[in-house]
Write a protein that holds these residues in place. Structure first.
Motif, PDB file in Angstrom:
ATOM      1  N   PRO A   5       7.372  -4.927  -8.055  1.00  3.79           N
ATOM      2  CA  PRO A   5       6.161  -5.735  -8.179  1.00  3.79           C
ATOM      3  C   PRO A   5       6.482  -7.194  -8.484  1.00  3.79           C
ATOM      4  CG  PRO A   5       6.412  -4.254 -10.051  1.00  3.79           C
ATOM      5  CD  PRO A   5       7.463  -3.884  -9.059  1.00  3.79           C
ATOM      6  N   LEU A  47       6.060  -9.864  -6.007  1.00  5.76           N
ATOM      7  CA  LEU A  47       4.721 -10.354  -5.707  1.00  5.76           C
ATOM      8  C   LEU A  47       4.401 -11.628  -6.456  1.00  5.76           C
ATOM      9  CD1 LEU A  47       2.728  -7.061  -5.746  1.00  5.76           C
ATOM     10  CD2 LEU A  47       2.711  -8.721  -3.913  1.00  5.76           C
ATOM     11  N   GLY A  48       5.313 -12.016  -7.328  1.00  7.64           N
ATOM     12  CA  GLY A  48       5.028 -13.138  -8.211  1.00  7.64           C
ATOM     13  C   GLY A  48       4.496 -14.353  -7.482  1.00  7.64           C
ATOM     14  N   VAL A  59       3.142 -14.356  -4.378  1.00  6.04           N
ATOM     15  CA  VAL A  59       2.181 -14.075  -3.307  1.00  6.04           C
ATOM     16  C   VAL A  59       0.840 -14.713  -3.643  1.00  6.04           C
ATOM     17  CG1 VAL A  59       0.868 -12.265  -2.172  1.00  6.04           C
ATOM     18  CG2 VAL A  59       3.290 -11.954  -2.615  1.00  6.04           C
ATOM     19  N   PRO A  60       0.340 -15.586  -2.779  1.00  2.00           N
ATOM     20  CA  PRO A  60      -0.926 -16.245  -3.103  1.00  2.00           C
ATOM     21  C   PRO A  60      -2.132 -15.367  -2.820  1.00  2.00           C
ATOM     22  CG  PRO A  60      -0.052 -17.082  -1.039  1.00  2.00           C
ATOM     23  CD  PRO A  60       0.924 -16.043  -1.517  1.00  2.00           C
ATOM     24  N   ASP A  61      -2.000 -14.433  -1.869  1.00  2.00           N
ATOM     25  CA  ASP A  61      -3.132 -13.614  -1.469  1.00  2.00           C
ATOM     26  C   ASP A  61      -2.855 -12.156  -1.845  1.00  2.00           C
ATOM     27  OD1 ASP A  61      -4.922 -11.969  -0.101  1.00  2.00           O
ATOM     28  OD2 ASP A  61      -5.217 -13.471   1.464  1.00  2.00           O
ATOM     29  N   PRO A  62      -3.769 -11.537  -2.591  1.00  2.00           N
ATOM     30  CA  PRO A  62      -3.502 -10.159  -3.017  1.00  2.00           C
ATOM     31  C   PRO A  62      -3.460  -9.162  -1.869  1.00  2.00           C
ATOM     32  CG  PRO A  62      -5.712 -10.837  -3.626  1.00  2.00           C
ATOM     33  CD  PRO A  62      -4.998 -12.050  -3.151  1.00  2.00           C
ATOM     34  N   ASP A 100      -1.732  -9.710   0.903  1.00  2.00           N
ATOM     35  CA  ASP A 100      -0.525  -9.933   1.685  1.00  2.00           C
ATOM     36  C   ASP A 100       0.439  -8.772   1.488  1.00  2.00           C
ATOM     37  OD1 ASP A 100      -1.231 -12.192   2.910  1.00  2.00           O
ATOM     38  OD2 ASP A 100      -0.175 -13.556   1.550  1.00  2.00           O
ATOM     39  N   PRO A 101       1.350  -8.590   2.431  1.00  2.00           N
ATOM     40  CA  PRO A 101       2.332  -7.516   2.265  1.00  2.00           C
ATOM     41  C   PRO A 101       3.353  -7.895   1.207  1.00  2.00           C
ATOM     42  CG  PRO A 101       2.836  -8.782   4.204  1.00  2.00           C
ATOM     43  CD  PRO A 101       1.547  -9.324   3.664  1.00  2.00           C
ATOM     44  N   PRO A 102       4.052  -6.910   0.666  1.00  2.00           N
ATOM     45  CA  PRO A 102       5.078  -7.208  -0.330  1.00  2.00           C
ATOM     46  C   PRO A 102       6.325  -7.743   0.339  1.00  2.00           C
ATOM     47  CG  PRO A 102       4.967  -4.853   0.073  1.00  2.00           C
ATOM     48  CD  PRO A 102       3.969  -5.486   0.982  1.00  2.00           C
TER      49      PRO A 102
END
Lengths: 441, 175
Positions: B8, B11-12, B14-17, B19-21
């Motif tokens: 996880p 994901l730090g 990632v701007p869009d929840p 989005d893929p990992p």
């Protein structure tokens, strides 16, 4: 007929045709006023009863069941023959149901739920009561992976719900109370009306509203919860009596419901998801209650018993962000999520508070959803999908990015929990289970 | 193996929840856009014809004009929607689960562990077959799991189904 096959109880057609007979009797009584039609209606009634009995007898004649080491086989069908094989290692629950008429004849219906697919249940209606009990014990013993001759497991009664408490709790649940008040109000209005003819018009409404309250009471009358190595045993019912057995580890999710007045009285109700219980069956509501009413401490203890790991209550709840108030102005402050060692906890409901609990190892899938309004606020909802039932675990209106991270973490917790889950045959040590059998999942 | 990352922490940034990992979504076939546009065009043509006929019969030109405007606006909206909604579909295979994302206005991200799959369907209706498309549907014991991927090429769909079934068998768990 192959060896080991048995028929249902010979009184089955009579017990099944009973409802038709009662309905016809009412019709006949209703027609007494018309003298010309007495003989005609008598002939019709007799013909219909004979037809119902004949069809029941034909159904009884062709229905056979057989229990062997791994499965229960039920053959039935007059025109279309059907053979159903139920795998015992997937057994989810066994119920012994005794409707009023069956009780008069000393009969009982045995219902078996196995998970997987649409035709995942079988009903043996009717058997004699001792046969039904013996067959249940045998089914559970075989499903547990021990010898079929094992006597019925001893049980320890955990609690009974006193009728007075049940009645008071129904009065305090405003949804049910309003149904009762409506029926009383209608009766008062009708009694004071100048034309008594109108009474007939509102009678169905009164009966319907009254029956909701009465059914709730009758359904959970004398509710008893007992624990045995077979799992939890629930017994209840005033008119139709039910004895349910839920083997260990078969409870998929738990919901603790506390209507507003109940919270004040310190009461709670428990509902559960059991795979296979909710389906086409019309009487869905009564099969899923673990505790109709009890003190909050009792409900917590019972919920802790059917869920793995240490008691999941009293964990610190992480609230929803303040901006969730824009999406849900009323009750947003109740929303909360907590993560225990084995269980995820979700809380919601301002008036009717619901605390949903699901073991990490029992989630079927995880979903993250976001509507346009939520997107504008940077919120998202997390769904922890369980098998069909009353419990839907939804953590609404979390911070969107945190929710995504939470989903990833929960996916990992869920995977870890699955790998250490208990065997399907609960009495066997994990290694001793048959290697090749593909479990449900 | 596509999508091996699980942490996880990745994901730090990632701007869009949704989005893929770490890696990109595997998109669905752009031919799905064509199939959907065909449906939109057919519906718009139906509305146009109906409004013209209604205008002739009633003798009111307003009816015909309103129908043409509505049909035209619907067609434009549908044209754009077809492209965008097809772009919004995507899936990612990870070590232990399959991720499916879809939806424009109401977005959804589904995480299905391979061990929870009960069966996998491949479906292809007449229209989809005409475009050489098929959809893959995953079923778990939960009725609410809605993990279906439309608009895969026929070969890709079969290939995905076989791989999902194989992984499901390897990781299957009790209910």
């Amino acid at each position: 007929m192959s060896p080991g096959e048995r028929r249902l109880h010979p009184l089955t057609p009579l017990a099944k045709a009973w409802t038709a007979m009662v309905a016809l009797a009412f019709l006949a009584v209703d027609n007494v006023g018309h003298p010309t039609s007495v003989t005609t209606s008598a002939v019709v009634v007799i013909a219909v009863i004979a037809a119902a009995l004949g069809m029941g007898a034909a159904g009884w004649w062709v229905t056979w069941y057989r229990l062997d080491a791994t499965e229960l086989v039920v053959r039935s069908g007059v025109l279309v023959r059907r053979t159903r094989h139920l795998r015992l290692d997937r057994l989810q629950a066994v119920d012994v149901v005794r409707p009023v008429m069956a009780r008069v004849f000393g009969l009982a219906e045995l219902r078996i739920e196995v998970a997987g697919g649409r035709s995942s249940k079988a009903s043996l209606a009717y058997l004699s009561e001792p046969t039904a009990r013996r067959l249940r014990a045998e089914l559970l013993a075989r499903a547990a992976g021990i010898g079929p001759a094992t006597p019925e497991a001893p049980e320890q009664v955990l609690l009974t719900v006193p009728p007075l408490l049940l009645a008071r709790s129904i009065l305090a649940d405003l949804r049910l109370l309003s149904a009762g008040l409506v029926s009383i109000g209608l009766v008062v209005v009708v009694v004071r009306l100048p034309q008594p003819g109108l009474a007939v018009a509102v009678l169905p409404a009164v009966l319907a509203a009254g029956s909701v309250v009465f059914r709730e009471f009758a359904r959970h009358f004398d509710f008893t919860v007992a624990q045995s190595p077979d799992g939890l045993r629930l017994r209840h019912g005033l008119l139709e009596h039910r004895a349910q057995t839920v083997p260990p580890g078969r409870v998929q999710a738990v919901r603790m419901v506390q209507p507003a007045l109940w919270r004040w009285a310190g009461w709670a109700r428990l509902e559960i998801n059991v795979a296979g219980y909710v389906g086409s069956e019309k009487s869905r509501a009564q099969t899923v209650v673990l505790l109709p009413v009890g003190s909050r401490e009792l409900a917590r203890a019972l919920a802790g018993l059917v869920l793995p790991g240490p008691g999941p209550f009293g964990l610190p709840m992480e609230p929803a962000p303040r901006r969730a108030a824009w999406r849900q102005p009323w009750g947003w402050w109740v929303l909360g999520v907590a993560v225990g060692a084995e269980v995820a906890v979700v809380r919601r409901g301002w008036w009717r508070r619901r605390t949903d609990l699901i073991a990490h190892g029992k989630t079927q899938s995880l979903r993250l959803t976001q509507g346009p309004w939520q997107r504008a606020l940077g919120l998202a909802s997390i769904h922890l999908d369980s098998t069909p039932g009353p419990v839907h675990v939804v953590a609404a209106h979390r911070d969107a990015l945190a929710a995504r991270r939470w989903v990833e973490e929960e996916a990992r917790r869920s995977r870890d929990a699955r790998t250490r889950s208990a065997p399907e045959k609960w009495m066997l040590p994990p290694q001793a289970g048959p290697k090749g059998s593909p479990p449900v999942g | 193996m596509p999508g091996g990352r699980y942490l996880p922490d990745s994901l730090g940034s990632v701007p869009d929840p949704f989005d893929p990992p770490g890696e990109a979504w595997t998109p669905v076939s752009p031919r799905l856009r064509g199939a959907r546009r065909l449906v939109v065009a057919a519906a718009a043509a139906g509305v146009l014809v109906a409004s013209v006929v209604a205008g002739q019969l009633s003798g009111l030109e307003v009816v015909a004009a309103a129908g043409v405007v509505l049909g035209g606006a619907g067609a434009v909206w549908g044209w754009v929607w077809a492209a965008r909604s097809v772009r919004a579909w995507g899936y990612a295979e990870r070590d232990d689960d399959l991720l499916v994302r879809h939806g424009l206005l109401f977005r959804e991200l589904v995480v299905v562990p391979y061990g929870r799959m009960q069966f996998v369907d491949v479906r292809a209706g007449p229209l989809a077959r005409a475009f050489g498309l098929a959809s893959v549907e995953l079923h778990t014991a939960a009725a609410r799991t809605d993990a279906h991927i439309p608009g895969l090429g026929l070969a890709e769909a079969t290939w995905l189904r076989d791989r999902l079934a194989e992984r499901g068998e390897a990781r299957s768990a009790g209910l």
